[in-house]
Design an enzyme around this catalytic site. Structure first.
Site, PDB file in Angstrom:
ATOM      1  N   TYR A 283       0.895  -1.156   0.000  1.00  0.00           N
ATOM      2  CA  TYR A 283       0.000   0.000   0.000  1.00  0.00           C
ATOM      3  C   TYR A 283       0.934   1.207   0.000  1.00  0.00           C
ATOM      4  O   TYR A 283       1.681   1.410   0.964  1.00  0.00           O
ATOM      5  CB  TYR A 283      -0.883  -0.030   1.253  1.00  0.00           C
ATOM      6  CG  TYR A 283      -1.814   1.166   1.395  1.00  0.00           C
ATOM      7  CD1 TYR A 283      -3.170   1.049   1.110  1.00  0.00           C
ATOM      8  CD2 TYR A 283      -1.329   2.406   1.820  1.00  0.00           C
ATOM      9  CE1 TYR A 283      -4.035   2.137   1.238  1.00  0.00           C
ATOM     10  CE2 TYR A 283      -2.177   3.494   1.947  1.00  0.00           C
ATOM     11  CZ  TYR A 283      -3.530   3.353   1.658  1.00  0.00           C
ATOM     12  OH  TYR A 283      -4.365   4.430   1.785  1.00  0.00           O
ATOM     13  N   THR A 284       0.921   1.991  -1.070  1.00  0.00           N
ATOM     14  CA  THR A 284       1.925   3.052  -1.224  1.00  0.00           C
ATOM     15  C   THR A 284       1.359   4.476  -1.208  1.00  0.00           C
ATOM     16  O   THR A 284       2.104   5.427  -1.427  1.00  0.00           O
ATOM     17  CB  THR A 284       2.706   2.853  -2.539  1.00  0.00           C
ATOM     18  OG1 THR A 284       1.774   2.835  -3.635  1.00  0.00           O
ATOM     19  CG2 THR A 284       3.490   1.551  -2.521  1.00  0.00           C
TER      20      THR A 284
ATOM     21  N   TYR B 240       1.927   5.578   6.958  1.00  0.00           N
ATOM     22  CA  TYR B 240       2.532   4.691   5.961  1.00  0.00           C
ATOM     23  C   TYR B 240       3.814   4.071   6.506  1.00  0.00           C
ATOM     24  O   TYR B 240       4.015   2.850   6.439  1.00  0.00           O
ATOM     25  CB  TYR B 240       2.825   5.476   4.675  1.00  0.00           C
ATOM     26  CG  TYR B 240       3.751   4.747   3.725  1.00  0.00           C
ATOM     27  CD1 TYR B 240       3.309   3.655   2.987  1.00  0.00           C
ATOM     28  CD2 TYR B 240       5.072   5.156   3.571  1.00  0.00           C
ATOM     29  CE1 TYR B 240       4.163   2.982   2.123  1.00  0.00           C
ATOM     30  CE2 TYR B 240       5.930   4.499   2.708  1.00  0.00           C
ATOM     31  CZ  TYR B 240       5.471   3.410   1.983  1.00  0.00           C
ATOM     32  OH  TYR B 240       6.325   2.749   1.139  1.00  0.00           O
TER      33      TYR B 240
ATOM     34  N   LYS C 129       4.690   0.064   7.327  1.00  0.00           N
ATOM     35  CA  LYS C 129       5.840  -0.651   6.765  1.00  0.00           C
ATOM     36  C   LYS C 129       6.734  -1.202   7.872  1.00  0.00           C
ATOM     37  O   LYS C 129       7.294  -2.298   7.750  1.00  0.00           O
ATOM     38  CB  LYS C 129       6.645   0.273   5.843  1.00  0.00           C
ATOM     39  CG  LYS C 129       5.909   0.698   4.585  1.00  0.00           C
ATOM     40  CD  LYS C 129       5.629  -0.461   3.643  1.00  0.00           C
ATOM     41  CE  LYS C 129       6.848  -0.906   2.889  1.00  0.00           C
ATOM     42  NZ  LYS C 129       6.541  -1.971   1.900  1.00  0.00           N
TER      43      LYS C 129
END
Length: 307
Positions: free
Chosen positions: A80-81, A144, A148
């Site tokens: 998911y970027t 984000y 990660k």
């Protein structure tokens, strides 16, 4: 007849020795570059899957896929970027970048496959003044980065033999990225404002794909956890710059007449905070796997020529 039999035996030996490499997120920037470089590795059997074909956060689907395919190496390029969107979609980001990564790592351990996972410089808070090493304390400043980091943590917990590669500022001739956006805007506008107080390292996805395959080549046919390859590594092209310097180089290489103005981050507010400094020390991956890493500008020129 004897010659034919010998050829058949040689083919059998070759077939048995060939690794099967699963690449998730096959339609992303890195996944697309992996598909390009795969043509140079005919001795390997590649399985490329997109999110539509295999959503890595679908635990049952991933388990079934591993049970149905003989996988020797899994390269997880899926992620998911959407950095800013993650601020309001934390659950989704954590599911794809976190929980799913732990599941993949666990399955690789169960099926005796090597696990190579791609992470990010956003696990750091950007307060350093010298390049981050793999052992530097992590402290993400946005959702984000936190998602990660969760993936890294779960990967190591479920499979201590995981190979985690942190990368930064990824661009390619595929997908959406800073380079392609700048090239488009420079054709549309007379001037651009670009942030000049965030420093990092660009990564040409084609170079990272090549590095990954050089690492894969050094793994045994059947992954052996005693081989000292596991751990956390950093990979980017050599040299560090600001986003403004990156844009200026894109302008120069493409021959654009667009004026690129430097601005502070305060003039370009975003939902997700960005680390001011995310330069990473890549010496560990260079030494461990004998990699030769290109300079950022050389790789940028190659990409722009393709575009």
């Amino acid at each position: 007849m004897l010659q034919s039999h010998q050829s058949f035996c040689s083919f059998q030996l070759f077939f048995v020795a060939a690794k099967t490499i699963l690449v998730t997120g096959a339609n992303g920037q890195l996944g697309s570059e992996m598909q390009v470089i795969a043509k140079s590795y005919p001795a390997y059997n590649f399985l490329f899957v997109t999110r539509a074909q295999l959503p890595i956060d679908d635990v049952q689907a991933v388990q079934q896929y591993f049970a149905a395919h003989p996988i020797d190496v899994c390269v997880n390029c899926a992620a998911y970027t959407a950095v800013d969107k993650a601020e309001t979609e934390k659950e989704k980001a954590n599911a794809i970048n976190g929980t799913a990564v732990g599941n993949l790592a666990d399955l690789c351990k169960q099926y005796n496959a090597a696990f190579i996972h791609i992470s990010t410089d956003y696990v750091f808070d950007g307060t350093a003044s010298i390049p981050y090493t793999a052992s530097h304390p992590v402290n993400p400043v946005n959702a984000y980065g936190a998602s990660k980091l969760l993936g890294e943590t779960l990967a190591v917990q479920h499979n201590p033999d995981s190979i985690i590669i942190r990368t930064s500022w990824v661009y390619s001739s595929f997908g959406n990225n800073f380079v392609k956006t700048m090239l488009r805007l420079m054709k549309e506008r007379e001037s651009l404002n670009v942030v000049a107080d965030q420093r990092g390292c660009p990564t040409y996805a084609a170079d990272l794909a090549k590095a990954i395959m050089q690492i894969v080549e050094q793994l045994p046919v059947q992954f052996n956890p005693t081989v000292p390859a596991a751990g956390i590594f950093s990979y980017s092209n050599k040299g560090d710059i600001t986003w403004h310097e990156f844009a200026q180089a894109i302008k120069e290489i493409s021959g654009s007449a667009c004026i690129v103005n430097p601005i502070p981050s305060t003039q370009y507010p975003t939902p997700a905070k960005r680390p001011a400094y995310s330069v990473m020390d890549i010496s560990k991956i260079e030494k461990q796997f004998g990699l030769t890493v290109p300079a950022w500008r050389d790789s940028l020129e190659k990409c722009i020529q393709l575009l």
